[in-house]
Design a protein around this motif. Structure first.
Motif, PDB file in Angstrom:
ATOM      1  N   VAL A   1     -42.356 -25.611 -12.161  1.00 18.87           N
ATOM      2  CA  VAL A   1     -42.833 -24.306 -11.704  1.00 18.87           C
ATOM      3  C   VAL A   1     -42.722 -23.279 -12.823  1.00 18.87           C
ATOM      4  O   VAL A   1     -43.650 -22.496 -13.064  1.00 18.87           O
ATOM      5  N   ARG A   2     -41.601 -23.286 -13.506  1.00 17.77           N
ATOM      6  CA  ARG A   2     -41.425 -22.342 -14.613  1.00 17.77           C
ATOM      7  C   ARG A   2     -42.442 -22.623 -15.714  1.00 17.77           C
ATOM      8  O   ARG A   2     -42.977 -21.696 -16.341  1.00 17.77           O
ATOM      9  N   PHE A   3     -42.696 -23.888 -15.948  1.00 12.44           N
ATOM     10  CA  PHE A   3     -43.682 -24.271 -16.953  1.00 12.44           C
ATOM     11  C   PHE A   3     -45.077 -23.817 -16.530  1.00 12.44           C
ATOM     12  O   PHE A   3     -45.856 -23.300 -17.333  1.00 12.44           O
ATOM     13  N   ALA A   4     -45.402 -23.983 -15.237  1.00 10.73           N
ATOM     14  CA  ALA A   4     -46.703 -23.553 -14.731  1.00 10.73           C
ATOM     15  C   ALA A   4     -46.870 -22.045 -14.858  1.00 10.73           C
ATOM     16  O   ALA A   4     -47.958 -21.549 -15.170  1.00 10.73           O
ATOM     17  N   GLN A   5     -45.789 -21.284 -14.633  1.00  5.44           N
ATOM     18  CA  GLN A   5     -45.870 -19.835 -14.791  1.00  5.44           C
ATOM     19  C   GLN A   5     -46.136 -19.464 -16.241  1.00  5.44           C
ATOM     20  O   GLN A   5     -46.906 -18.530 -16.526  1.00  5.44           O
ATOM     21  N   ALA A   6     -45.524 -20.184 -17.157  1.00  4.05           N
ATOM     22  CA  ALA A   6     -45.770 -19.922 -18.579  1.00  4.05           C
ATOM     23  C   ALA A   6     -47.226 -20.202 -18.930  1.00  4.05           C
ATOM     24  O   ALA A   6     -47.831 -19.478 -19.729  1.00  4.05           O
ATOM     25  N   LEU A   7     -47.809 -21.222 -18.324  1.00  5.07           N
ATOM     26  CA  LEU A   7     -49.219 -21.519 -18.560  1.00  5.07           C
ATOM     27  C   LEU A   7     -50.105 -20.403 -18.015  1.00  5.07           C
ATOM     28  O   LEU A   7     -51.080 -19.990 -18.662  1.00  5.07           O
ATOM     29  N   LEU A   8     -49.782 -19.910 -16.814  1.00  5.74           N
ATOM     30  CA  LEU A   8     -50.544 -18.788 -16.256  1.00  5.74           C
ATOM     31  C   LEU A   8     -50.469 -17.572 -17.162  1.00  5.74           C
ATOM     32  O   LEU A   8     -51.484 -16.903 -17.419  1.00  5.74           O
ATOM     33  N   ASP A   9     -49.272 -17.260 -17.639  1.00  6.76           N
ATOM     34  CA  ASP A   9     -49.111 -16.101 -18.519  1.00  6.76           C
ATOM     35  C   ASP A   9     -49.930 -16.267 -19.795  1.00  6.76           C
ATOM     36  O   ASP A   9     -50.500 -15.298 -20.311  1.00  6.76           O
ATOM     37  N   ALA A  10     -50.003 -17.497 -20.303  1.00 10.78           N
ATOM     38  CA  ALA A  10     -50.792 -17.746 -21.503  1.00 10.78           C
ATOM     39  C   ALA A  10     -52.281 -17.571 -21.234  1.00 10.78           C
ATOM     40  O   ALA A  10     -53.031 -17.105 -22.105  1.00 10.78           O
ATOM     41  N   LEU A  11     -52.724 -17.927 -20.027  1.00 13.57           N
ATOM     42  CA  LEU A  11     -54.131 -17.745 -19.669  1.00 13.57           C
ATOM     43  C   LEU A  11     -54.480 -16.273 -19.470  1.00 13.57           C
ATOM     44  O   LEU A  11     -55.590 -15.845 -19.793  1.00 13.57           O
ATOM     45  N   ILE A  12     -53.537 -15.514 -18.916  1.00 10.09           N
ATOM     46  CA  ILE A  12     -53.792 -14.094 -18.643  1.00 10.09           C
ATOM     47  C   ILE A  12     -53.770 -13.278 -19.934  1.00 10.09           C
ATOM     48  O   ILE A  12     -54.474 -12.270 -20.057  1.00 10.09           O
ATOM     49  N   ALA A  13     -52.981 -13.707 -20.905  1.00  8.93           N
ATOM     50  CA  ALA A  13     -52.861 -12.956 -22.160  1.00  8.93           C
ATOM     51  C   ALA A  13     -54.223 -12.825 -22.834  1.00  8.93           C
ATOM     52  O   ALA A  13     -55.005 -13.772 -22.851  1.00  8.93           O
ATOM     53  N   PRO A  14     -54.539 -11.651 -23.368  1.00 14.15           N
ATOM     54  CA  PRO A  14     -55.834 -11.490 -24.051  1.00 14.15           C
ATOM     55  C   PRO A  14     -55.938 -12.369 -25.273  1.00 14.15           C
ATOM     56  O   PRO A  14     -54.923 -12.748 -25.879  1.00 14.15           O
TER      57      PRO A  14
END
Length: 211
Positions: free
Chosen positions: A90-103
């Motif tokens: 889950v923590r890893f998935a959140q890091a992936l989401l944050d990377a996708l949201i980052a410009p």
């Protein structure tokens, strides 16, 4: 007497004057479309290797961004120690989401890279009754744009698949709706804005046991 009868003659004289002026400038009227030159070149969708160097120590992953109306991979560094990246899904998935949201970075923007995913967006673990491997988003997956959902599905399927060697992810939202299975296909990558992204409802363990 001067009046309305003289207006056509005046208008004709004006048109003749304009025609003479255009002729004097070397401009000839034509009904053939003018070639304005070649169309703008397509974006490169290529980033130099120097721009892909991780900026901090962590796990280097591949996320899916948008370029040329398609999904393309880009390298990102996520702030999770490599020894815990697989265990804390889950923590890893959140890091992936944050990377996708980052410009996109400056180099990526120059290459035509963008992201359709907008924050805030968080991920949580499966609920009781969810199939194993389910990830719950803070927004309903269907509430995301088709392109943004395609980015999430392919990024999650690439890095946190629901099962080993599977290009599928189980996603749910914050409500009580059951999770659904989403597959990252070649069609989704090539046409993320038009691919049907709504997957099948994933059966719960209880439903499987009663069948």
């Amino acid at each position: 007497m001067r009046g309305p009868l003289h207006r056509p003659a005046v208008m004709l004289a004006g048109l003749m004057t304009l025609g003479a002026a255009a002729s004097g400038c070397g401009i000839r009227p034509t009904s053939v479309p003018v070639d304005a030159g070649p169309a703008p070149s397509r974006v490169a969708c290529t980033v130099s290797q120097d721009a892909l160097t991780p900026q901090f120590e962590g796990v280097t992953v591949q996320v899916y961004l948008v370029c040329g109306a398609q999904l393309v991979t880009a390298e990102r560094s996520v702030r999770i120690p490599e020894s815990k990246g697989a265990a804390d899904r889950v923590r890893f998935a959140q890091a992936l989401l944050d990377a996708l949201i980052a410009p996109a970075s400056g180099e990526e923007k120059d290459a035509g890279y963008t992201t359709a995913l907008k924050g805030p967006l968080t991920v949580s673990a499966a609920r009781p009754g969810d199939p194993a491997g389910t990830l719950r988003l803070s927004r309903e997956p269907e509430a995301l744009s088709a392109v943004a959902l395609s980015q999430v599905v392919c990024t999650f399927a690439e890095n946190t698949p629901a099962a080993p060697d599977a290009q599928q992810i189980l996603l749910g939202g914050p409500g009580g709706d059951p999770a659904r299975g989403y597959s990252c296909t070649s069609e989704m990558k090539s046409r993320p804005d038009s691919t049907a992204t709504l997957g099948e409802i994933a059966p719960s363990p209880r439903a499987r046991g009663s069948s």
